[in-house]
Scaffold this motif. Structure first.
Motif, mmCIF file in Angstrom:
data_model
loop_
_atom_site.group_PDB
_atom_site.id
_atom_site.type_symbol
_atom_site.label_atom_id
_atom_site.label_comp_id
_atom_site.label_asym_id
_atom_site.label_seq_id
_atom_site.Cartn_x
_atom_site.Cartn_y
_atom_site.Cartn_z
ATOM 1 N N ALA A 121 -14.383 -25.946 27.332
ATOM 2 C CA ALA A 121 -13.430 -25.077 28.025
ATOM 3 C C ALA A 121 -12.734 -24.135 27.047
ATOM 4 O O ALA A 121 -12.548 -22.949 27.344
ATOM 5 C CB ALA A 121 -12.400 -25.919 28.775
ATOM 6 N N GLU A 122 -12.379 -24.637 25.880
ATOM 7 C CA GLU A 122 -11.742 -23.785 24.875
ATOM 8 C C GLU A 122 -12.679 -22.687 24.406
ATOM 9 O O GLU A 122 -12.277 -21.533 24.277
ATOM 10 C CB GLU A 122 -11.300 -24.615 23.669
ATOM 11 C CG GLU A 122 -10.037 -25.395 23.893
ATOM 12 C CD GLU A 122 -9.631 -26.195 22.672
ATOM 13 O OE1 GLU A 122 -9.966 -25.780 21.540
ATOM 14 O OE2 GLU A 122 -8.975 -27.233 22.852
ATOM 15 N N ARG A 123 -13.934 -23.053 24.137
ATOM 16 C CA ARG A 123 -14.916 -22.066 23.659
ATOM 17 C C ARG A 123 -15.178 -20.986 24.707
ATOM 18 O O ARG A 123 -15.414 -19.835 24.376
ATOM 19 C CB ARG A 123 -16.237 -22.743 23.296
ATOM 20 C CG ARG A 123 -16.172 -23.693 22.132
ATOM 21 C CD ARG A 123 -16.152 -23.009 20.775
ATOM 22 N NE ARG A 123 -17.362 -22.309 20.446
ATOM 23 C CZ ARG A 123 -18.406 -22.836 19.845
ATOM 24 N NH1 ARG A 123 -18.402 -24.107 19.499
ATOM 25 N NH2 ARG A 123 -19.460 -22.102 19.572
ATOM 26 N N ASN A 133 -13.010 -20.188 27.126
ATOM 27 C CA ASN A 133 -11.743 -19.698 27.650
ATOM 28 C C ASN A 133 -11.725 -19.854 29.170
ATOM 29 O O ASN A 133 -11.424 -18.926 29.925
ATOM 30 C CB ASN A 133 -11.498 -18.247 27.247
ATOM 31 C CG ASN A 133 -10.060 -17.839 27.445
ATOM 32 O OD1 ASN A 133 -9.164 -18.663 27.442
ATOM 33 N ND2 ASN A 133 -9.840 -16.550 27.637
ATOM 34 N N VAL A 135 -15.515 -25.941 34.021
ATOM 35 C CA VAL A 135 -16.562 -26.519 33.172
ATOM 36 C C VAL A 135 -17.183 -27.726 33.862
ATOM 37 O O VAL A 135 -18.406 -27.879 33.887
ATOM 38 C CB VAL A 135 -16.008 -26.898 31.786
ATOM 39 C CG1 VAL A 135 -17.044 -27.648 30.965
ATOM 40 C CG2 VAL A 135 -15.539 -25.650 31.050
ATOM 41 N N ARG A 136 -16.349 -28.573 34.452
ATOM 42 C CA ARG A 136 -16.879 -29.740 35.174
ATOM 43 C C ARG A 136 -17.808 -29.311 36.309
ATOM 44 O O ARG A 136 -18.880 -29.873 36.501
ATOM 45 C CB ARG A 136 -15.730 -30.577 35.761
ATOM 46 C CG ARG A 136 -14.953 -31.356 34.765
ATOM 47 C CD ARG A 136 -13.855 -32.136 35.489
ATOM 48 N NE ARG A 136 -12.865 -32.641 34.579
ATOM 49 C CZ ARG A 136 -12.925 -33.825 34.004
ATOM 50 N NH1 ARG A 136 -13.935 -34.615 34.259
ATOM 51 N NH2 ARG A 136 -11.986 -34.214 33.184
ATOM 52 N N SER A 148 -16.987 -32.374 24.003
ATOM 53 C CA SER A 148 -16.090 -32.718 25.109
ATOM 54 C C SER A 148 -15.923 -31.547 26.074
ATOM 55 O O SER A 148 -16.161 -30.384 25.727
ATOM 56 C CB SER A 148 -14.715 -33.109 24.561
ATOM 57 O OG SER A 148 -14.060 -31.968 24.027
ATOM 58 N N ILE A 149 -15.488 -31.874 27.265
ATOM 59 C CA ILE A 149 -15.212 -30.838 28.261
ATOM 60 C C ILE A 149 -14.094 -29.933 27.757
ATOM 61 O O ILE A 149 -14.151 -28.716 27.932
ATOM 62 C CB ILE A 149 -14.852 -31.473 29.624
ATOM 63 C CG1 ILE A 149 -16.098 -32.096 30.238
ATOM 64 C CG2 ILE A 149 -14.234 -30.442 30.568
ATOM 65 C CD1 ILE A 149 -15.876 -32.811 31.536
ATOM 66 N N ASN A 150 -13.092 -30.516 27.102
ATOM 67 C CA ASN A 150 -12.001 -29.709 26.561
ATOM 68 C C ASN A 150 -12.514 -28.705 25.533
ATOM 69 O O ASN A 150 -12.086 -27.544 25.525
ATOM 70 C CB ASN A 150 -10.931 -30.594 25.926
ATOM 71 C CG ASN A 150 -10.130 -31.351 26.948
ATOM 72 O OD1 ASN A 150 -10.079 -30.981 28.115
ATOM 73 N ND2 ASN A 150 -9.506 -32.429 26.527
ATOM 74 N N ALA A 151 -13.419 -29.131 24.656
ATOM 75 C CA ALA A 151 -13.967 -28.235 23.635
ATOM 76 C C ALA A 151 -14.789 -27.118 24.278
ATOM 77 O O ALA A 151 -14.705 -25.954 23.860
ATOM 78 C CB ALA A 151 -14.819 -29.026 22.648
ATOM 79 N N ALA A 187 -11.147 -22.904 32.560
ATOM 80 C CA ALA A 187 -10.461 -24.128 32.958
ATOM 81 C C ALA A 187 -11.420 -25.318 32.879
ATOM 82 O O ALA A 187 -12.633 -25.170 33.058
ATOM 83 C CB ALA A 187 -9.926 -23.990 34.379
ATOM 84 N N ARG A 188 -10.867 -26.491 32.617
ATOM 85 C CA ARG A 188 -11.697 -27.713 32.543
ATOM 86 C C ARG A 188 -12.417 -27.971 33.859
ATOM 87 O O ARG A 188 -13.574 -28.375 33.868
ATOM 88 C CB ARG A 188 -10.826 -28.918 32.168
ATOM 89 C CG ARG A 188 -10.363 -28.884 30.734
ATOM 90 C CD ARG A 188 -9.701 -30.185 30.332
ATOM 91 N NE ARG A 188 -8.857 -30.725 31.372
ATOM 92 C CZ ARG A 188 -7.550 -30.916 31.257
ATOM 93 N NH1 ARG A 188 -6.934 -30.630 30.154
ATOM 94 N NH2 ARG A 188 -6.861 -31.417 32.246
#
Length: 89
Positions: free
Chosen positions: A55-57, A59, A65-66, A50-53, A61-62
């Motif tokens: 972004a977390e990896r 550090n 990443v998008r 996922s985009i959230n995952a 913003a979503r």
């Protein structure tokens, strides 16, 4: 491109063009490239990440990443829960 090839590219990128620490703007110039390589490797490892995952990896913003996924020509294919990232031609 395999995961091992991506890891080699990342490690090579980190060691070349090392600039003195007194110029902070130079350290950020390669960030988008490193982020792109990391995104590529994460998708190779898990094409339904996922985009959230991501972004977390990273550090990051979503929205960053998008934007990077769009620049890398990735698009989500399939349903939200069981889709995957594919390269657009």
């Amino acid at each position: 491109m395999t995961l091992e090839e991506l890891k080699k590219l990342i490690s090579k990128d980190e060691t070349k063009n090392i600039e003195p620490q007194n110029e902070p703007q130079n350290e950020h110039q390669n960030e988008p490239q490193k982020r792109a390589l990391t995104i590529e490797s994460l998708i190779v490892e898990n094409e339904s990440i996922s985009i959230n995952a991501i972004a977390e990896r990273l550090n990051a913003a979503r929205i960053t990443v998008r934007r990077d996924l769009k620049k890398l020509s990735y698009a989500w294919e399939g349903a939200l829960k069981n889709g995957r990232w594919v390269r657009e031609l």
